[in-house]
Design an enzyme around this catalytic site. Sequence first.
Site, short mmCIF file in Angstrom:
data_model
loop_
_atom_site.label_atom_id
_atom_site.label_comp_id
_atom_site.label_asym_id
_atom_site.label_seq_id
_atom_site.Cartn_x
_atom_site.Cartn_y
_atom_site.Cartn_z
N VAL B 77 -8.36 2.26 -12.69
CA VAL B 77 -8.31 3.27 -11.63
C VAL B 77 -9.15 4.45 -12.08
CG1 VAL B 77 -6.77 4.79 -10.33
CG2 VAL B 77 -5.97 2.52 -11.07
N CYS B 78 -10.08 4.88 -11.25
CA CYS B 78 -10.93 6.02 -11.61
C CYS B 78 -10.10 7.28 -11.77
CB CYS B 78 -12.00 6.25 -10.54
SG CYS B 78 -12.91 7.78 -10.82
N VAL B 79 -10.28 7.94 -12.92
CA VAL B 79 -9.46 9.13 -13.20
C VAL B 79 -9.73 10.27 -12.22
CG1 VAL B 79 -11.07 9.90 -15.03
CG2 VAL B 79 -8.72 10.76 -14.98
#
Lengths: 133, 119, 99
Positions: B77-79
């Site tokens: 998941v992209c931070v």
Amino acid sequence: MSDMMDDMEEGGEGVVKKFMFVNRKAPHGTIYALEGLEVVLISAAFDQDVSMVFVDDGVYELIKGVNTKGIEVKDFSKTYRALEGYDIEKLYVEKASMDARGLTQDDLIVDVTVLDSAEMANLMAEQDVVISY
Amino acid sequence: MKIGIMVSEGPYNHQASDTAYLFARTAIEKGHSVPRVFFYHDGVNNSTKLTQPPQDDRNVVNRWSKLAEDHGVDLVVCVAAGMRRGITDDILAPGFRISGLGQLVEAGIQCDRLVTFGD
Amino acid sequence: MLHIVNKSATERNSLESALRMVTKGSAVLLIEDAVYAATQGSVAAAKIQSAMADVQIYALGPDLDARGMSSRVLDGVKVVDYSGFVDLVTEHNSCQSWL
């Protein structure tokens, strides 16, 4: 980190692939243009052969004279000017997309290479990785 | 062949997550590997364990978790996109992890193909 | 190159843009709402038919079935399942999703 990831790291060193980022969405109405730009900036750290292309409403991302004060949103259009500093210099705009929106190169905030649709098609076909939003 | 996947939309609102999942599952069944699925834009909403669809509907989040458990798929998941949308470590479903956008570029470099599913 | 289109051609211009940028030997796969374009009587049918001179057009069967459109597929359009989708991705050197 899983075994799968160890597999992935094999042979990754020193590989230079042709990455193309395809921008087809206008800014502000949706977040794709802004978050797309964030990926491009990160990609600069990986020493890949990066191109950014602007097609359809994506050409609106590059327009000059933006003022976002009234919508209380960050103006990220200036970031396109900073791309050069990240060694991302291959920016292409499709002529048909510009024409269809009554725009010329003079309306754009950065220097771009204008391609006709066939040239754009050929450029796209020679890429290894195409990421689009 | 190694096939990386990017998912750009949240579950349920768009078909993107369903198509991406069915594609990934089929690729694995056919003997390919899917080393990583990267969740970007509203795609980060695929990762929250707070999701509770009705009993008679598919559970998009659990399906991803099972794919990770059974086949070692790295669900990233992209931070930055996640923080914007309130996705933090404490609400992640099993098999998901939060990391940077570099993981997407890395998947592009290291996989033979990268396929995007979005709207 | 494989061009993947997922949007209805009567709602967005994704199919039109994809067809403008296909090269000879590339393929177009219609998935999700894009499958309506490959059906008889659709305003997009003519575009699909003229594109077929240069490129092969595929449509995802499960998406046609889900939309009640399987019996209306245009001649020349190849219907594939998810397995065929995976094969198309691996057989072409790259893919672009026209989101």
